[in-house]
Write an enzyme that holds these catalytic residues in place. Structure first.
Site, PDB file in Angstrom:
ATOM      1  N   ALA A 190       0.804  -1.236   0.000  1.00  0.00           N
ATOM      2  CA  ALA A 190       0.000   0.000   0.000  1.00  0.00           C
ATOM      3  C   ALA A 190       0.830   1.276   0.000  1.00  0.00           C
ATOM      4  O   ALA A 190       0.262   2.371   0.078  1.00  0.00           O
ATOM      5  CB  ALA A 190      -1.010   0.023   1.161  1.00  0.00           C
ATOM      6  N   ALA A 191       2.155   1.168  -0.140  1.00  0.00           N
ATOM      7  CA  ALA A 191       2.962   2.402  -0.234  1.00  0.00           C
ATOM      8  C   ALA A 191       2.547   3.188  -1.483  1.00  0.00           C
ATOM      9  O   ALA A 191       2.417   4.420  -1.448  1.00  0.00           O
ATOM     10  CB  ALA A 191       4.448   2.062  -0.264  1.00  0.00           C
ATOM     11  N   GLY A 192       2.306   2.464  -2.582  1.00  0.00           N
ATOM     12  CA  GLY A 192       1.863   3.129  -3.814  1.00  0.00           C
ATOM     13  C   GLY A 192       0.481   3.762  -3.638  1.00  0.00           C
ATOM     14  O   GLY A 192       0.203   4.832  -4.167  1.00  0.00           O
ATOM     15  N   ASP A 193      -0.382   3.098  -2.885  1.00  0.00           N
ATOM     16  CA  ASP A 193      -1.727   3.645  -2.638  1.00  0.00           C
ATOM     17  C   ASP A 193      -1.636   4.911  -1.772  1.00  0.00           C
ATOM     18  O   ASP A 193      -2.373   5.877  -1.990  1.00  0.00           O
ATOM     19  CB  ASP A 193      -2.603   2.598  -1.947  1.00  0.00           C
TER      20      ASP A 193
HETATM   21  O1  RIB Z   1      -1.827  -2.083  -3.159  1.00  0.00           O
HETATM   22  C1  RIB Z   1      -1.911  -2.952  -2.073  1.00  0.00           C
HETATM   23  C2  RIB Z   1      -3.137  -3.801  -2.165  1.00  0.00           C
HETATM   24  O2  RIB Z   1      -3.010  -4.677  -3.251  1.00  0.00           O
HETATM   25  C3  RIB Z   1      -3.369  -4.704  -0.984  1.00  0.00           C
HETATM   26  O3  RIB Z   1      -4.084  -4.073   0.048  1.00  0.00           O
HETATM   27  C4  RIB Z   1      -4.095  -5.886  -1.579  1.00  0.00           C
HETATM   28  O4  RIB Z   1      -5.441  -5.936  -1.260  1.00  0.00           O
HETATM   29  C5  RIB Z   1      -3.901  -5.740  -3.081  1.00  0.00           C
HETATM   30  O5  RIB Z   1      -5.054  -5.385  -3.683  1.00  0.00           O
END
Ligand code: RIB
Length: 323
Positions: A249-252
């Site tokens: 989730a660093a990219g998110d």
């Molecule tokens: O970007 C990270 C996400 O990728 C995780 O939370 C997982 O659910 C996947 O979808």
């Protein structure tokens, strides 16, 4: 009743229950290894980006689907707890999206996704969704739904940001409905159909995408920061050195942080025209890098996403490294 709110950020995307095990390393094919305790953590690229933007103070709504299982209330309650509006998250009679994640001792991950209800998000969900200043899209929902959403919102004057993850082939026409594309190097390589191995090759590949109608490409380079490429320039933005615990989730976090900062510029459209706008875009990318770096210092997806005050304190302590 129809939702007449115009949100700062709308995410049409996935919600996943992340089933996470830490292990000393990734197993080889056919091998079984022993890891730590199983953790169930709220995730999914769409929901992560929604929480990431909301934690920076944006007014955010999520459009998506969960299943009829125990993960459904878990995923929705976590969004609500983070002030993400979930009025447009519906329930299907199947399993919620799930991600099986192994995190190794270097904080790298390996993920297998079971789409479940995410695979049912459709054009009707898009058509009944509210207005927004910025739309965030990823590829954990059906491609035709992502395309429909990009078309609908781009036509309304919404800034459309596409994170083409996980990497997939896309219909050529999608690019014409995207303002800002945020791929990593391997996603960019697939989309441009050319190798991306360094900044120069990333710039060349991004230029191919710009020719197809995207206004800005922001390539995330992990520990090397990000590269902003427009028709007139390429700018490298460095990131921050942190001790990586889990890169999930660093990219998110980067995208949520970026979107929250772009809101300041939204009234003048995608920032391209003036030197001042280019500098503001660079600052927004640096802010996104700080969000991504902080997320990598904690285990898990949504629990790792930093809050605004944490990001600001971190930036105040960190020297400017933009180049
Ligand atoms: O970007 C990270 C996400 O990728 C995780 O939370 C997982 O659910 C996947 O979808």
């Amino acid at each position: 009743m129809a939702d007449k709110t115009k949100y700062d950020v709308l995410v049409i995307g996935s919600l996943n229950a992340d089933l996470v095990v830490r292990a000393p390393r990734f197993p080889q094919p056919g091998e079984t290894i022993s890891g730590g305790d199983l953790l169930t953590i709220p995730g999914g690229k769409g929901a992560n980006q929604a929480v990431a933007a909301a934690r920076q103070g944006a007014n955010v709504a999520m459009v998506g689907r969960v299943g009829k299982d125990n993960f459904a209330p878990f995923l929705i309650e976590n969004l609500n707890a983070n002030q993400v509006n979930t009025l447009h998250v519906s329930q299907d009679n199947l399993a919620s999206g799930t991600a099986i994640i192994i995190v190794d001792e270097n904080g790298q991950n390996s993920i297998v996704i079971s789409p479940g209800a995410n695979g049912k998000v459709d054009a009707q969900d898009v058509d009944s969704a509210p207005d927004a200043k910025i739309l965030l899209l990823q590829f954990e929902i059906p491609m035709e739904t992502a395309l429909h959403a990009a078309k609908r919102y781009k036509a309304n004057g919404t800034t459309v940001i596409l994170n083409p993850a996980p990497a997939r082939q896309i219909p050529d026409e999608l690019f014409a409905h995207v303002d800002i594309l945020v791929p990593n190097e391997s996603e960019l390589s697939l989309l441009a159909d050319m190798p991306v191995t360094d900044e120069k090759s990333a710039e060349l590949a991004a230029q191919e995408i710009l020719k197809q109608g995207v206004k800005i490409v922001i390539v995330t380079l992990g520990s090397k920061g990000a590269l902003i490429i427009t028709n007139s320039q390429a700018t490298h933005v460095e990131t921050f050195n942190v001790d990586v615990v889990d890169s999930t989730a660093a990219g998110d976090a980067f995208i949520g942080g970026l979107a929250s900062k772009l809101l300041n510029l939204e009234s003048s459209g995608v920032p391209l025209n003036t030197k001042q706008q280019a500098a503001q875009l660079q600052n927004a990318v640096r802010y996104g890098c700080a969000c991504g770096a902080l997320a990598a210092t904690k285990l898990g997806a949504q629990p790792s996403l930093p809050r605004k005050d944490e990001v600001e304190a971190f930036l105040n302590q960190s020297p400017t490294t933009d180049s």
